[in-house]
Design a protein around this motif. Structure first.
Motif, short mmCIF file in Angstrom:
data_model
loop_
_atom_site.label_atom_id
_atom_site.label_comp_id
_atom_site.label_asym_id
_atom_site.label_seq_id
_atom_site.Cartn_x
_atom_site.Cartn_y
_atom_site.Cartn_z
N SER A 33 1.28 -1.12 -0.25
CA SER A 33 -0.50 -0.17 -0.01
C SER A 33 0.56 1.45 0.22
N ALA A 34 1.97 1.35 0.53
CA ALA A 34 2.89 2.26 0.39
C ALA A 34 3.57 2.21 -1.07
N ARG A 35 3.85 2.09 -2.43
CA ARG A 35 4.39 2.26 -3.95
C ARG A 35 2.93 3.09 -3.79
N PRO A 36 4.04 3.78 -5.22
CA PRO A 36 3.44 5.43 -5.46
C PRO A 36 1.50 4.59 -5.80
N GLY A 37 0.65 5.20 -6.31
CA GLY A 37 -0.15 5.09 -6.94
C GLY A 37 -1.75 4.67 -6.29
N ALA A 38 -0.99 4.34 -5.22
CA ALA A 38 -1.76 3.16 -4.49
C ALA A 38 -3.30 4.26 -4.51
N VAL A 39 -4.57 4.29 -4.71
CA VAL A 39 -5.78 4.42 -4.53
C VAL A 39 -6.39 4.05 -3.45
N PRO A 40 -6.41 5.24 -3.02
CA PRO A 40 -7.03 4.86 -1.59
C PRO A 40 -8.81 4.41 -1.41
N PRO A 41 -9.68 4.13 -0.23
CA PRO A 41 -10.53 3.24 -0.57
C PRO A 41 -11.85 4.81 -0.44
N ALA A 42 -12.75 4.89 -1.11
CA ALA A 42 -14.17 5.80 -1.49
C ALA A 42 -14.00 6.49 0.04
N GLU A 43 -14.36 7.58 -0.51
CA GLU A 43 -14.77 8.56 0.93
C GLU A 43 -16.57 8.45 1.02
#
Length: 198
Positions: A33-43
């Motif tokens: 999850s620390a790699r660039p471009g990881a998408v966080p969950p929707a808010e």
């Protein structure tokens, strides 16, 4: 004596096996999850009505908002977490293993804006593996305290597992070359990394 040592080793392994799986998954999640471009969950955002009393200070207002929401597994927001956004509205974040929630007190609208970002399964397990008595000892929920007790017991069981495994090897298979090589590589690798990093 040897029979009791074997039983101790087996039961320690059984007690800690789930915790070790959680630790392993948590390590993989933290790495990926620390790699660039990881998408966080929707808010997910919602509004909750709340009567805002102008006589309350920031800490009292944040406490009232927390009491109004009754979010499971949360604690009252500490003073350092309370701030104001660009519009001047009081805001704070609440963190649980299920995700994080940004709460904003909209005094003019007599409401709370609640923006929840739920944790996926991997981040839930990552958060749960961090729950020991340190973070939850001061006013944490009972469920988190029970989980922290399980993690603490698993850490102790892991130590017992390692010590009893070493003792069983010394009693039963001390002269086995592959076991000696594994012990030497593991101990030597740890010692090398320790002195290298210190």
């Amino acid at each position: 004596m040897l029979r009791y040592l074997q039983l101790l080793h087996i039961y320690a392994g059984l007690q800690t096996c789930i915790a070790l799986l959680i630790f392993g998954v948590a390590g993989l999640v933290a790495t990926w999850s620390a790699r660039p471009g990881a998408v966080p969950p929707a808010e997910h955002t919602r509004r909750v009505p709340m009567r805002v009393d102008g006589q309350l200070n920031d800490q009292q207002l944040a406490l009232r908002a927390w009491q109004t929401l009754h979010l499971p597994l949360t604690q009252p927001p500490p003073d350092f977490a309370i701030s104001h956004d660009r519009a001047g509205d009081l805001t704070f974040r609440l963190y649980t293993p299920n995700g994080e929630t940004q709460v904003t007190v909209l005094a003019r609208e007599q409401a709370l804006r609640v923006a929840a970002q739920p944790a996926d399964l991997g981040h839930f397990l990552l958060s749960m593996h961090l729950q020991t008595f340190g973070p939850v000892a001061q006013g944490g929920s009972r469920l988190l305290k029970l989980w922290a007790l399980y993690i603490e017991l698993s850490i102790v069981a892991l130590g017992v597992l390692g010590i009893s495994g070493l003792a069983l090897w010394l009693f039963l298979r001390r002269n086995e070359r592959w076991a000696q090589l594994a012990l030497g590589l593991g101990s030597g690798g740890f010692a090398l990394l320790y002195f290298w990093m210190r």
